[in-house]
Design a protein around this motif. Structure first.
Motif, mmCIF file in Angstrom:
data_model
loop_
_atom_site.group_PDB
_atom_site.id
_atom_site.type_symbol
_atom_site.label_atom_id
_atom_site.label_comp_id
_atom_site.label_asym_id
_atom_site.label_seq_id
_atom_site.Cartn_x
_atom_site.Cartn_y
_atom_site.Cartn_z
ATOM 1 N N GLN A 190 0.949 -8.950 9.169
ATOM 2 C CA GLN A 190 0.632 -9.179 10.354
ATOM 3 C C GLN A 190 2.162 -9.550 10.715
ATOM 4 O O GLN A 190 2.926 -10.607 10.678
ATOM 5 N N GLY A 191 2.660 -8.695 11.607
ATOM 6 C CA GLY A 191 4.065 -8.575 12.070
ATOM 7 C C GLY A 191 4.952 -8.252 10.865
ATOM 8 O O GLY A 191 4.484 -7.476 10.214
ATOM 9 N N ASP A 192 5.757 -9.327 10.517
ATOM 10 C CA ASP A 192 6.769 -9.095 9.277
ATOM 11 C C ASP A 192 6.182 -10.109 8.266
ATOM 12 O O ASP A 192 7.144 -10.451 7.362
ATOM 13 N N LYS A 193 5.299 -10.765 8.342
ATOM 14 C CA LYS A 193 4.750 -11.614 7.356
ATOM 15 C C LYS A 193 3.517 -11.313 6.777
ATOM 16 O O LYS A 193 2.484 -10.731 7.327
#
Length: 129
Positions: A112-115
């Motif tokens: 989710q996003g960059d994680k």
């Protein structure tokens, strides 16, 4: 039996996941519910060991090529506390350290996003080499 080709792995995703998984397994062992939520996918709830084991190391992470949701494998080494001997940080007494346990897990992770976040965890058998 014919040789089966090893699945293609995503080393870049494994490098991203390793520090996340180390934090996850540390909080998973400690039973730190608030800390664990930093690594668990939104809307998911996972049980923990509640301090029964101590995270020692993340020995291996295998991440197949794929999309934002993947089934990965992680091999974790746990330290089993010895209840008879209180551990000290600089103890060299093997009895104080307790035993070590190596366990393989299959995890469902979501990016989710960059994680990356853990959506599910279950025990896994070791893959034969």
């Amino acid at each position: 039996l014919p040789q089966v080709a090893a699945p293609e792995t995503d080393d870049a995703a494994a490098a991203e996941l390793k520090p996340q998984l180390e934090g996850f397994f540390k909080d998973y062992a400690d039973g730190d519910a608030a800390g664990l939520q930093r690594y668990v996918a939104a809307g998911k709830s996972l049980p923990s060991f509640g301090g029964a084991f101590t995270f020692a190391e993340l020995k291996e992470v295998v991440v197949p090529v794929g999309g934002a949701t993947r089934e990965i494998q992680a091999v974790v080494v746990w330290t089993v506390p010895n209840g008879d001997v209180p551990p000290t940080p600089d103890s060299t007494d093997p009895a104080a350290a307790g035993g070590r346990l190596e366990q393989a897990y299959r995890l469902t992770v979501e990016k989710q996003g960059d994680k990356w976040f853990v959506a599910d965890i279950r025990g896994a058998g070791r893959v034969a080499d």
